[in-house]
Enzyme design. Structure first.
Site, short mmCIF file in Angstrom:
data_model
loop_
_atom_site.label_atom_id
_atom_site.label_comp_id
_atom_site.label_asym_id
_atom_site.label_seq_id
_atom_site.Cartn_x
_atom_site.Cartn_y
_atom_site.Cartn_z
N THR A 105 0.06 -5.75 3.69
CA THR A 105 -0.58 -4.22 3.45
C THR A 105 -0.59 -4.02 1.98
O THR A 105 0.19 -4.84 1.19
CB THR A 105 0.41 -3.30 4.08
N ASP A 106 -1.22 -2.95 1.50
CA ASP A 106 -0.80 -2.56 0.34
C ASP A 106 0.23 -1.47 0.36
O ASP A 106 0.76 -1.00 1.37
CB ASP A 106 -2.27 -1.69 -0.34
N TRP A 107 0.67 -1.13 -0.88
CA TRP A 107 2.05 -0.18 -0.93
C TRP A 107 1.97 1.08 -0.05
O TRP A 107 1.08 1.93 -0.17
CB TRP A 107 1.74 0.40 -2.51
N ASN A 108 3.05 1.05 0.82
CA ASN A 108 3.26 2.17 1.75
C ASN A 108 2.11 2.47 2.65
O ASN A 108 2.15 3.56 3.29
CB ASN A 108 3.48 3.12 0.77
N ASP A 109 1.07 1.51 2.95
CA ASP A 109 0.11 2.02 3.47
C ASP A 109 -0.09 1.99 5.10
O ASP A 109 -0.70 2.70 5.66
CB ASP A 109 -0.91 1.01 3.15
#
Ligand code: BGC
Length: 767
Positions: free
Chosen positions: A299-303
């Site tokens: 995933t991307d950051w905190n997504d």
């Protein structure tokens, strides 16, 4: 063009060979490990935390207590990011990662995989060789150079003990309002696919199953459609017709995945109403199954949390985990929380996420770790020495890339190159700044500390002094950035001082554009260049001295008010640490320009477009009472770039003018240097489909080659285009090559070809 006579070929998915050939030994070991892991251990492998979570906030060292919890209790499988807020020397990096790795091995029994955004070279490593940003690499139109730069970036990244980089960035930069345009290879799917592929090869080497100690795993990002948010603001929704998604946005991912790219990071935002992190069709359908790829999706950051917190498609954070993992996410960059682990274990126990999905994800993570050799060599091998780190040869390659990436856009009355004795007034906020040359992802996230870490390199001011002589270069910025403010803030301008200094100069070199920024904070409300900078140029133009505009910017800021006031314009984009030297060599004529714009440079804010617009976007005035005109009014076109020499194109030929869908066409053209100095030329081959069953693009790039020629020298350039490369995705989501005529263009030349037997393909059949 009629659809009659099309033949259809369906359902080749099962027949597609695996994107990465499997190694039976490795498969056996993976199954053995998997059979021994508990659910907690499996889920832990799927969690990725940022380094600060395992650090001691007081003394910025690793915290044993925190590592015991992260690796001992949660069995976390991956760590990312810079540990101390800013880039570190390679020795600090490697000691840190060694420590992390020992803890992972001791407490999870498995190696961790550490990932860092080493975006343009080892850009979070102090002393490393930094390269021009992605947008510049595209402007070189030089595939081999892209590969070489990535290879060096991989070597210097591995010298830090880092085995995985979150690069290359292959979102199509098709909207200059979007703040991440510069991380990419421009607006064109073909250029992005080619440069992305060469970068992946440079990072990984040629054997994706056995990445050696001098290479790293690539992470293609951000899958997909991230670069065209409707609002122009980062991480906001995009609306993309499915045909365009498949034909254009998917292209770079497909190219590199089918050639061994090991990992992919997901688009933070949404496409057509669904966040990509929850889009099973795109993640599992198109990517994993469609391309028969056993790589890993992070995933991307905190997504995952964002599916709940920002996107409102989940009822809780736990529900968001369910959506994302079932859609096909393998690893969650949570990045601060271990709650993901607790939630996912519960979801499996509650049968809301099948265990088979968890096993699939862990298999993919273990593949990555095996392919990186982390089971045999989990930590940095000091015996390897990495003694070529930051060597002269690497610096030369970076300089070469900077030279080939700076684009000459205007040169009236041949003002350039400047003679040695020219007295220069250097002005503008970017004239004496390593931060501006580098952009974001440089030593720190926003690039704001580049002047501190890039001391050994030359700003434009320093480089011009070195080249033209200190006495020849006066520096009066007129406009300056505020040091500790927001990236766009300027100090009270001192335009009068610059104007006064102009009287003692022969020419004015005005370095304008943007300060560095990264990601969402780079959002803009106005694409125009700042008012102060415009006024600086307007005031200077009243002195009557010729002006050379140096645009130093991550995206094309509007310059239509001041471009007519300048005799020459160079867009240096974000050329990094050797960009100042490159510019001095180019302005003085010791080197020649060969960069070309990899995007369309807009003239007006309401006229944003790309070169492959639909033909009906350009309509001439209709007779009658309506003014029905629709204009494509741009500043400079895609592919534009001048040189100090001239190239003549002639004798454009193709080996078959009539073709079927199965054919391969070879185009040849003579290119001759008819000017008086040596130069490199990017030879670009375009096609136009004259009639199609859905509105054709005006023009598309199909191949390119870069050649170098001495004066009078002539070469025959040959470029292959498969007939299937001329296909488009129709409204039914299938690839189609339709019967009819195409115009091919190269330089000044053009010829027509005719397809007499078309075809319709599923994606799987065209791979
Ligand atoms: C960015 C990614 C990056 C990740 C890890 C995110 O905010 O969108 O491009 O790789 O952070 O640093």
């Amino acid at each position: 063009m009629l659809l009659l006579g099309l033949t259809s070929c369906m359902g080749g998915r099962d027949a597609i060979s695996p994107a990465i050939p499997q190694d039976p030994e490795m498969e056996k070991k993976i199954e053995q490990i998997l059979s021994h892991l508990t659910l907690t251990e499996k889920v832990g492998q799927m969690c990725q935390l940022t380094a600060t979570v395992i650090n001691n906030p007081e003394n910025t060292a690793l915290s044993q207590e925190k590592m015991d919890e992260v690796f001992g209790k949660y069995k976390v499988g991956s760590i990312l990011n810079i540990p101390f807020g800013v880039g570190q020397p390679k020795e600090v990096w490697s000691r840190y990662i060694e420590d992390v790795q020992q803890n992972s091995l001791a407490k999870t029994g498995l190696p961790t995989v550490y990932g860092v955004d080493q975006i343009h070279g080892a850009s979070y490593t102090v002393g490393a060789t930094l390269f021009p940003q992605g947008i510049n690499m595209a402007a070189t139109f030089n595939r081999e150079l892209a590969r070489k730069c990535a290879e060096i970036g991989a070597y210097e990244t591995r010298a830090c003990g880092i085995p995985w980089t979150f690069s290359p960035v292959v979102d199509l930069g098709r909207d200059p309002r979007w703040p991440r345009m510069w991380e990419n290879y421009g607006e064109d799917p073909y250029v992005s696919a080619q440069m992305g592929l060469m970068t992946v090869k440079g990072y990984q080497g040629d054997e994706p199953n056995h990445i050696d100690a001098y290479h790293v795993a690539a992470c293609m990002k951000h899958y997909m459609g991230y670069g065209v948010p409707t609002s122009g603001k980062d991480r906001t929704p995009a609306a993309i017709p499915e045909a365009v998604l498949r034909e254009k946005h998917f292209a770079p991912f497909k190219e590199a995945v089918r050639n061994g790219a090991l990992t992919i990071m997901v688009n933070s935002a949404s496409v057509n109403g669904l966040p990509v992190h929850a889009n099973k069709e795109l993640l599992t359908g198109w990517l994993k199954e469609g391309l028969n790829w056993d790589g890993m999706i992070v995933t991307d950051w905190n997504d995952i949390n964002n599916l709940y917190e920002r996107e409102h498609i989940a009822t809780s954070k736990k529900d968001a985990v369910r959506l994302a993992i079932n859609a096909g996410i393998d690893m969650a960059m949570t990045p601060f929380e271990t709650q993901f682990c607790t939630d996912l274990v519960e979801l499996v126990e509650e049968k809301k996420v099948p265990l088979s999905r968890i096993d699939d994800a862990v298999r993919r993570i273990l593949h990555l770790k095996f392919r990186l050799g982390l089971f045999n060599q989990p930590t940095w091998d000091t015996a390897l020495g990495y003694d070529r780190f930051a060597c002269e040869e690497f610096a030369q390659t970076s300089l070469e890339a900077a030279i080939e990436s700076e684009v000459l856009l205007k040169n009236e009355k041949q003002l350039l190159p400047l003679k040695k004795e020219t007295r220069i007034l250097l002005t503008g906020p970017n004239a004496n700044s390593m931060r501006c040359l580098n952009g974001g992802w440089s030593y720190s996230w926003s690039g704001d500390r580049a002047d501190e870490f890039a001391q050994p390199y030359h700003t434009i001011y320093e480089a011009l002094r070195n080249t033209f002589g200190a006495d020849q270069v006066m520096y009066e910025p007129g406009v300056t950035w505020r040091e500790n403010g927001n990236w766009w803030e300027e100090k009270t301008p001192e335009i009068g001082k610059a104007v006064a200094a102009a009287s003692r100069a022969d020419v004015i070199v005005a370095c304008i554009g943007e300060n560095s920024y990264c990601e969402t904070p780079g959002n803009l409300d106005d694409l125009h260049l700042s008012r102060n900078q415009v006024e600086l140029i307007q005031s200077l133009s009243r002195t009557g001295k010729p002006i050379i505009l140096i645009l130093n910017e991550g995206r094309p800021r509007l310059v239509h008010e001041i471009e007519p006031l300048a005799e020459a314009v160079v867009d240096i984009l974000l050329p990094s640490n050797y960009g100042g030297d490159a510019l001095a060599l180019l302005l003085s004529g010791q080197e020649n320009f060969s960069g070309r714009l990899p995007f369309t440079y807009p003239r007006y804010a309401n006229s944003l477009t790309t070169y492959d617009f639909k033909v009906s976007e350009q309509v001439s005035t209709m007779a009658g009472q309506y003014n029905y005109s629709a204009d494509i009014d741009i500043q400079w076109p895609f592919g534009y770039g001048l040189s100090y020499t001239q190239f003549r194109y002639s004798n454009f030929q193709v080996d078959r003018k009539e073709f079927t869908a199965e054919d391969e066409l070879t185009f040849t053209i003579d290119v001759e240097n008819v000017g008086s100095c040596k130069g490199k030329e990017a030879v670009l081959l375009y096609s136009s489909d004259l009639v199609a069953s859905s509105i054709p693009d005006a023009i598309r790039l199909r191949n390119f080659e870069k050649v170098e020629l001495e004066p009078v020298q002539k070469t025959r350039v040959s470029m292959v285009v498969k007939a299937s490369d001329l296909a488009f995705v129709g409204l039914d989501g299938k690839w189609r090559l339709e019967e009819g005529d195409f115009t091919m263009r190269c330089g000044t030349e053009q010829l027509n070809i005719h397809c007499f037997q078309g075809k319709v393909w599923e994606e799987a059949d065209i791979l």
